[in-house]
Every structure is written in structure tokens, then in C-alpha cells.
Scaffold this motif. Structure first.
Motif, PDB file in Angstrom:
ATOM      1  N   VAL A 101       0.825  -1.202   0.000  1.00 44.36           N
ATOM      2  CA  VAL A 101       0.000   0.000   0.000  1.00 44.36           C
ATOM      3  C   VAL A 101       0.861   1.255   0.000  1.00 44.36           C
ATOM      4  N   GLU A 102       2.017   1.211   0.679  1.00 44.43           N
ATOM      5  CA  GLU A 102       2.855   2.407   0.770  1.00 44.43           C
ATOM      6  C   GLU A 102       3.436   2.830  -0.570  1.00 44.43           C
ATOM      7  N   GLN A 103       3.323   1.976  -1.592  1.00 44.64           N
ATOM      8  CA  GLN A 103       3.796   2.355  -2.917  1.00 44.64           C
ATOM      9  C   GLN A 103       2.696   2.996  -3.766  1.00 44.64           C
ATOM     10  N   LEU A 104       1.553   3.268  -3.140  1.00 47.46           N
ATOM     11  CA  LEU A 104       0.429   3.896  -3.826  1.00 47.46           C
ATOM     12  C   LEU A 104       0.136   5.274  -3.241  1.00 47.46           C
ATOM     13  N   GLU A 105      -0.446   6.107  -4.049  1.00 46.96           N
ATOM     14  CA  GLU A 105      -0.902   7.425  -3.610  1.00 46.96           C
ATOM     15  C   GLU A 105      -2.209   7.760  -4.320  1.00 46.96           C
ATOM     16  N   THR A 106      -2.854   8.821  -3.851  1.00 49.61           N
ATOM     17  CA  THR A 106      -4.053   9.309  -4.511  1.00 49.61           C
ATOM     18  C   THR A 106      -3.642  10.245  -5.649  1.00 49.61           C
ATOM     19  N   ALA A 107      -4.600  10.843  -6.316  1.00 54.29           N
ATOM     20  CA  ALA A 107      -4.317  11.757  -7.425  1.00 54.29           C
ATOM     21  C   ALA A 107      -3.512  12.954  -6.937  1.00 54.29           C
ATOM     22  N   PRO A 108      -2.714  13.573  -7.786  1.00 51.97           N
ATOM     23  CA  PRO A 108      -1.914  14.736  -7.372  1.00 51.97           C
ATOM     24  C   PRO A 108      -2.798  15.883  -6.900  1.00 51.97           C
ATOM     25  N   THR A 109      -2.294  16.647  -5.952  1.00 51.01           N
ATOM     26  CA  THR A 109      -3.028  17.818  -5.488  1.00 51.01           C
ATOM     27  C   THR A 109      -2.680  19.042  -6.318  1.00 51.01           C
ATOM     28  N   GLU A 110      -1.645  18.934  -7.152  1.00 44.72           N
ATOM     29  CA  GLU A 110      -1.238  20.046  -8.008  1.00 44.72           C
ATOM     30  C   GLU A 110      -2.391  20.412  -8.938  1.00 44.72           C
ATOM     31  N   THR A 111      -2.783  21.675  -8.952  1.00 43.00           N
ATOM     32  CA  THR A 111      -3.927  22.106  -9.752  1.00 43.00           C
ATOM     33  C   THR A 111      -3.520  22.796 -11.047  1.00 43.00           C
ATOM     34  N   SER A 112      -2.237  23.000 -11.271  1.00 42.53           N
ATOM     35  CA  SER A 112      -1.783  23.672 -12.489  1.00 42.53           C
ATOM     36  C   SER A 112      -2.091  22.824 -13.719  1.00 42.53           C
ATOM     37  N   GLU A 113      -2.205  23.484 -14.843  1.00 44.07           N
ATOM     38  CA  GLU A 113      -2.387  22.786 -16.110  1.00 44.07           C
ATOM     39  C   GLU A 113      -1.137  21.955 -16.399  1.00 44.07           C
ATOM     40  N   THR A 114      -1.324  20.716 -16.878  1.00 50.26           N
ATOM     41  CA  THR A 114      -0.181  19.863 -17.174  1.00 50.26           C
ATOM     42  C   THR A 114      -0.215  19.400 -18.620  1.00 50.26           C
ATOM     43  N   LEU A 115       0.953  19.036 -19.129  1.00 49.72           N
ATOM     44  CA  LEU A 115       1.100  18.531 -20.484  1.00 49.72           C
ATOM     45  C   LEU A 115       1.651  17.107 -20.408  1.00 49.72           C
ATOM     46  N   PRO A 116       1.028  16.145 -21.076  1.00 53.04           N
ATOM     47  CA  PRO A 116       1.482  14.748 -20.975  1.00 53.04           C
ATOM     48  C   PRO A 116       2.824  14.529 -21.667  1.00 53.04           C
ATOM     49  N   HIS A 117       3.768  13.991 -20.925  1.00 54.65           N
ATOM     50  CA  HIS A 117       5.085  13.643 -21.450  1.00 54.65           C
ATOM     51  C   HIS A 117       5.381  12.192 -21.112  1.00 54.65           C
ATOM     52  N   ILE A 118       6.427  11.668 -21.735  1.00 50.83           N
ATOM     53  CA  ILE A 118       6.847  10.295 -21.481  1.00 50.83           C
ATOM     54  C   ILE A 118       8.373  10.268 -21.428  1.00 50.83           C
ATOM     55  N   VAL A 119       8.920   9.462 -20.523  1.00 51.69           N
ATOM     56  CA  VAL A 119      10.379   9.367 -20.393  1.00 51.69           C
ATOM     57  C   VAL A 119      10.933   8.682 -21.633  1.00 51.69           C
ATOM     58  N   SER A 120      11.866   9.352 -22.297  1.00 50.73           N
ATOM     59  CA  SER A 120      12.463   8.818 -23.521  1.00 50.73           C
ATOM     60  C   SER A 120      13.901   8.366 -23.317  1.00 50.73           C
ATOM     61  N   SER A 121      14.535   8.783 -22.230  1.00 46.26           N
ATOM     62  CA  SER A 121      15.863   8.262 -21.898  1.00 46.26           C
ATOM     63  C   SER A 121      15.687   6.900 -21.227  1.00 46.26           C
ATOM     64  N   THR A 122      16.753   6.147 -21.136  1.00 48.92           N
ATOM     65  CA  THR A 122      16.625   4.829 -20.505  1.00 48.92           C
ATOM     66  C   THR A 122      16.172   4.960 -19.055  1.00 48.92           C
ATOM     67  N   ALA A 123      16.705   5.957 -18.343  1.00 52.66           N
ATOM     68  CA  ALA A 123      16.277   6.206 -16.964  1.00 52.66           C
ATOM     69  C   ALA A 123      16.615   7.644 -16.591  1.00 52.66           C
ATOM     70  N   THR A 124      15.837   8.195 -15.672  1.00 53.42           N
ATOM     71  CA  THR A 124      16.073   9.530 -15.152  1.00 53.42           C
ATOM     72  C   THR A 124      15.662   9.551 -13.689  1.00 53.42           C
ATOM     73  N   SER A 125      15.693  10.729 -13.070  1.00 52.42           N
ATOM     74  CA  SER A 125      15.284  10.875 -11.673  1.00 52.42           C
ATOM     75  C   SER A 125      14.381  12.088 -11.542  1.00 52.42           C
ATOM     76  N   ILE A 126      13.501  12.061 -10.569  1.00 55.74           N
ATOM     77  CA  ILE A 126      12.710  13.228 -10.196  1.00 55.74           C
ATOM     78  C   ILE A 126      13.395  13.862  -8.986  1.00 55.74           C
ATOM     79  N   ARG A 127      13.668  15.168  -9.050  1.00 55.65           N
ATOM     80  CA  ARG A 127      14.407  15.857  -7.991  1.00 55.65           C
ATOM     81  C   ARG A 127      13.558  16.940  -7.329  1.00 55.65           C
ATOM     82  N   ASP A 128      13.992  17.377  -6.152  1.00 48.96           N
ATOM     83  CA  ASP A 128      13.214  18.371  -5.432  1.00 48.96           C
ATOM     84  C   ASP A 128      13.374  19.776  -6.007  1.00 48.96           C
ATOM     85  N   GLU A 129      14.436  19.989  -6.772  1.00 46.45           N
ATOM     86  CA  GLU A 129      14.686  21.245  -7.469  1.00 46.45           C
ATOM     87  C   GLU A 129      15.703  20.946  -8.558  1.00 46.45           C
TER      88      GLU A 129
END
Length: 315
Positions: A101-129
């Protein structure tokens, strides 16, 4: 918000492993069970035999960051889910299995408009800044990311994350706009081989579906996912969902299917151009090599070839 039975949830780690039951995961799998999931270290800690045979009947597939699941049951910190984006003959709604269960979350709370993208490199990271601390490591090829519609900052873009977490940051050169419709055959065949080639030498991992380990059918799933084409997760279902063709008529990007002695299809590969001697070649995740390879048919492959399939709608 909490994860609830009967509701949708989103995967909150780079790759959540789907297990046959909560008891299927062993102590040696603990790295894959956390938040974040240390999939790279988990795979690196296994021998080839463990990756190829040790996960059979235990690990089923993996689900990528942000993918939606339907939660059908919660029990002792585990959720039984249906992976709606991985078609399967096991359940008409999608691929069923268990994950923490700890690997699940609800929908994002971010309300800004978003654009759908997909990772095209073999791997990347999400960072805090930009160039900051890693929030989510090992975000692999094929992961869909909702990029917040605002001006990038020095080659970085903000991405909305599952749950109440603030937005993270991803390098723009690691992502591309997600296809809004299936890629046509003319360009799709070329790009299918390009995507498959990115995964050459990636370890074979039974049930794996990440840049750190794939099996034969997840390689196919990832290739077509990158092209905006939804195919089933398992090889026998991929065969049933594709248009049957004669193996001699296979073009690059088509699929070869293999089975033994009238049994169910157990292996699949992505067709490439024939070799210099005219023999068929394919890119496939091969358990006998323990990795993704590009090769001509071996004697065993030639003897177990039972058909070919086409996913593209050719002109």
C-alpha cells in the motif's frame, strides 16, 4: 486522502512490483518493496539464476510511476490491484496482483495545467529542485509524466507527482511529449527498433518492466507503449491481440512468437531486418543470456517458432 478499496490509486514509486500474493515477496526482495523502491539495487543483488528462475510464480509484472490501478482489496499493508493499463486474459479489467500500500498514492493535489510527457531516456530521476536532491530514483523509459505547463528553468521542468507531495523536477532532455494517438507504421517501425535498441544489455528479470530489468513480453510492452500503442502484458495475450502473419512476411517491428510441443506461447521477440545471410533476426529479452540481445534465430528458436504477429496498421 487514504487508499480505499474500490477506488483508483496511482503508483508513487519508479516501478512497483506486482506479486502473486503478499507472501510471494521474500526477505531478499525488501529493496523492491519500499518507498522509494530501490529496483536498481534489488536487481543488482540477484544472480542471473535468481533473475530468470527465482521470480517465476512470485513476481508478475511491474507498474510504473503515475500509472493508475484499481484497488480491489487491502490486507495487512498490501493492496490487491488491477493494473488497468496492462491488458490481460487474467482479468478483463487489466492485470491483477498485489503490491505494498505504501507504494500507492491518490491523485496529485497540483492544480496547475499539465502537459502529458513520457520518459524517452533509458532512466532519469525526479528531484526536489533543478540539480537538487533525488526524490524518486530510477524513473525509466515509458513512464508517463504530467509536466506542469510553465516556462522551463535552465533545461528543467516541473512535474506533478502522485499524492499530496509538491511538484518535482525532471530534465527536459530525458522526456518527450507523449503521443496522443498511435504512431503510424511508416515511422513506428523505425522507432520501435530504436526503443528496443535502447534496452540492449538490460538484465533479464522475470516480471520486470523497467530500465533495470525486463522479460521478453515487457520489452514488447514498453516498445509499443512508447509509440502510443496499447498491447497486452504477456506473450500469449500479445499473440492473440496482434494480426497473425507468416513469419517469412515479418517486417521490422513485428513480433515473433515461440512455444514448445503445442504448449502455450512462452516467448516473444521484436523482428528486425534479416541478417546478411537472410536469416531472421530479433531483439528480445533472453533468459539464456540473462539480458536483452539482438541476434539471429538460434537452432532452438527456429525449432520453437510458432508464428508472427503484426500490431501496426500498415498502409
Amino acid at each position: 486522502m487514504t487508499i480505499e478499496e474500490g477506488k483508483q490509486a496511482l503508483v508513487a514509486v519508479s516501478a512497483a512490483t506486482l506479486w502473486a500474493s503478499p507472501k510471494s515477496a521474500e526477505d531478499t526482495d525488501r529493496l523492491a518493496l519500499g518507498q522509494p523502491a530501490a529496483v536498481r539495487d534489488w536487481v543488482a543483488g540477484m544472480t542471473r539464476e535468481q533473475r530468470v528462475d527465482g521470480l517465476v510464480d512470485r513476481a508478475l509484472t511491474q507498474v510504473l510511476l503515475g500509472d493508475e490501478v484499481l484497488v480491489s482489496d487491502i490486507e495487512d499493508g498490501w493492496a490487491h490491484v488491477i493494473v488497468t493499463d496492462q491488458p490481460s486474459s487474467l482479468d478483463e479489467r487489466g492485470y491483477p496482483g498485489w503490491l505494498p500500500v505504501e507504494q500507492l498514492e491518490t491523485a496529485p493535489t497540483e492544480t496547475s495545467e499539465t502537459l502529458p510527457h513520457i520518459v524517452s531516456s533509458t532512466a532519469t530521476s525526479i528531484r526536489d529542485e533543478p540539480d537538487g536532491e533525488v526524490l524518486i530514483p530510477g524513473v525509466g523509459l515509458g513512464t508517463r509524466l504530467p509536466i506542469i505547463d510553465e516556462e522551463p528553468y535552465r533545461g528543467w521542468a516541473r512535474v506533478a507527482l502522485p499524492g499530496p507531495r509538491p511538484a518535482g523536477w525532471v530534465r527536459l532532455h530525458d522526456v518527450t511529449g507523449a503521443p496522443d494517438k498511435p504512431e503510424p507504421a511508416a515511422s513506428g517501425r523505425v522507432n520501435a527498433l530504436s526503443v528496443a535498441s535502447q534496452l540492449l544489455d538490460v538484465p533479464y528479470v522475470w516480471g520486470g518492466l523497467s530500465a533495470y530489468g525486463v522479460d521478453c513480453s515487457s520489452l514488447v510492452y514498453l516498445v509499443y507503449r512508447q509509440l502510443g500503442i496499447r498491447v497486452p502484458r504477456d506473450a500469449h495475450d500479445q499473440s492473440a491481440a496482434s494480426t497473425a502473419i507468416e513469419p517469412d512476411d515479418a517486417k521490422p517491428g513485428d513480433l515473433y512468437f515461440f512455444a514448445r510441443n503445442g504448449k502455450s506461447i512462452h516467448h516473444v521477440g521484436v523482428a528486425t531486418e534479416p541478417g546478411e545471410d537472410g536469416e531472421p533476426m530479433m531483439i528480445h529479452a533472453a533468459g539464456n543470456y540473462g539480458k536483452v540481445v539482438h541476434e539471429e534465430f538460434t537452432t532452438e528458436r527456429a525449432e520453437t517458432l510458432v508464428g508472427a504477429g503484426r500490431v501496426f496498421d500498415d498502409e
